[in-house]
Design an enzyme around this catalytic site. Structure first.
Site, PDB file in Angstrom:
ATOM      1  N   TYR A  19      40.980  22.222  58.670  1.00 16.04           N
ATOM      2  CA  TYR A  19      40.487  23.072  59.760  1.00 16.04           C
ATOM      3  C   TYR A  19      41.508  24.164  60.076  1.00 16.04           C
ATOM      4  O   TYR A  19      41.161  25.343  60.217  1.00 16.04           O
ATOM      5  CB  TYR A  19      40.202  22.200  60.994  1.00 16.04           C
ATOM      6  CG  TYR A  19      39.860  22.963  62.240  1.00 16.04           C
ATOM      7  CD1 TYR A  19      38.622  23.584  62.383  1.00 16.04           C
ATOM      8  CD2 TYR A  19      40.774  23.064  63.293  1.00 16.04           C
ATOM      9  CE1 TYR A  19      38.303  24.290  63.529  1.00 16.04           C
ATOM     10  CE2 TYR A  19      40.460  23.761  64.449  1.00 16.04           C
ATOM     11  CZ  TYR A  19      39.226  24.374  64.560  1.00 16.04           C
ATOM     12  OH  TYR A  19      38.921  25.087  65.704  1.00 16.04           O
ATOM     13  N   GLU A  41      33.783  23.369  72.371  1.00 14.83           N
ATOM     14  CA  GLU A  41      34.988  23.383  73.206  1.00 14.83           C
ATOM     15  C   GLU A  41      34.705  22.680  74.532  1.00 14.83           C
ATOM     16  O   GLU A  41      35.566  21.994  75.081  1.00 14.83           O
ATOM     17  CB  GLU A  41      35.472  24.814  73.462  1.00 14.83           C
ATOM     18  CG  GLU A  41      36.160  25.482  72.289  1.00 14.83           C
ATOM     19  CD  GLU A  41      37.504  24.877  71.921  1.00 14.83           C
ATOM     20  OE1 GLU A  41      38.033  24.033  72.674  1.00 14.83           O
ATOM     21  OE2 GLU A  41      38.035  25.243  70.860  1.00 14.83           O
ATOM     22  N   TRP A  49      40.825  17.976  70.371  1.00 14.49           N
ATOM     23  CA  TRP A  49      39.864  18.692  69.521  1.00 14.49           C
ATOM     24  C   TRP A  49      39.542  17.880  68.272  1.00 14.49           C
ATOM     25  O   TRP A  49      38.430  17.936  67.751  1.00 14.49           O
ATOM     26  CB  TRP A  49      40.391  20.077  69.141  1.00 14.49           C
ATOM     27  CG  TRP A  49      39.550  20.722  68.080  1.00 14.49           C
ATOM     28  CD1 TRP A  49      39.903  21.017  66.800  1.00 14.49           C
ATOM     29  CD2 TRP A  49      38.160  21.123  68.194  1.00 14.49           C
ATOM     30  NE1 TRP A  49      38.844  21.564  66.115  1.00 14.49           N
ATOM     31  CE2 TRP A  49      37.766  21.640  66.947  1.00 14.49           C
ATOM     32  CE3 TRP A  49      37.222  21.076  69.228  1.00 14.49           C
ATOM     33  CZ2 TRP A  49      36.473  22.113  66.702  1.00 14.49           C
ATOM     34  CZ3 TRP A  49      35.940  21.547  68.991  1.00 14.49           C
ATOM     35  CH2 TRP A  49      35.575  22.060  67.739  1.00 14.49           C
TER      36      TRP A  49
END
Length: 197
Positions: A19, A41, A49
């Site tokens: 990522y 988010e 995350w």
């Protein structure tokens, strides 16, 4: 070949490294992808995350690949079922926010607002390149993310606080917060280009 130096936050997690290397900080101007990330988010609020990243594929399955027209029409009964889905973060308010955010997105569209251009307007339409050497220097929010948060809330979006908005701006490349020692910082890319000429 020398090992690549990257930002420390992905740790040793292969999916997090992937990522970081291929998504985070790359400028995105696709309105639908921006909507997806804004919604995700919001799911992260209070969590890492990495937790959301590992559930992202399931979110895409359950929320029609974040097609705003389809998500906006989801029923309470559908959301009731999703609250029971172990592949998602089972927080009713966060799941409802995905639907309300899609509805807010469509309202802006009906008003002639280009979602991508509108969001990018908070950084003047161009990525802000920061030069932080240490993670401790990186802010958690900025005046720009606070302004984005206020505007999004006014437009009817939910789970869009200034800290979440700054994380969104970082991930979508509106601000580049790769550390200066990271191979993906723009200064490294320009130096490499200069050496190859």
């Amino acid at each position: 070949m020398e090992p690549r130096h990257r930002c420390p936050w992905p740790g040793q997690h292969a999916d997090y490294i992937e990522y970081h290397d291929h998504e985070w900080g790359r400028p995105c101007h696709d309105s639908r992808k921006l909507l997806e990330k804004l919604c995700l988010e919001g799911q992260q609020a209070g969590l890492s995350w990495l937790v959301v990243l590992r559930k992202r594929a399931r979110y895409r399955q359950c929320f029609h690949d974040f097609d705003p027209q389809k998500v906006a029409c989801m029923t309470d009964a559908e959301l009731d079922r999703l609250v029971q889905d172990r592949g998602l973060i089972r927080h009713r308010g966060k799941l409802e926010a995905v639907r309300s955010n899609a509805q807010a997105y469509l309202r802006l569209q009906q008003q002639g607002v280009d979602f991508s251009a509108w969001l990018w307007g908070f950084v003047g339409g161009q990525p802000r390149i920061n030069r932080f050497a240490d993670m401790r220097e990186v802010p958690t929010q900025t005046p720009e993310s606070a302004a984005m948060s206020r505007a999004l809330k006014k437009a009817g979006f939910a789970f869009v606080g200034p800290t979440g908005c700054y994380a969104f701006m970082q991930s979508m490349g509106m601000v580049n917060d790769h550390l200066t020692g990271c191979f993906l910082h723009p200064d490294h890319a320009s130096a490499s280009a200069g050496q190859s000429q």
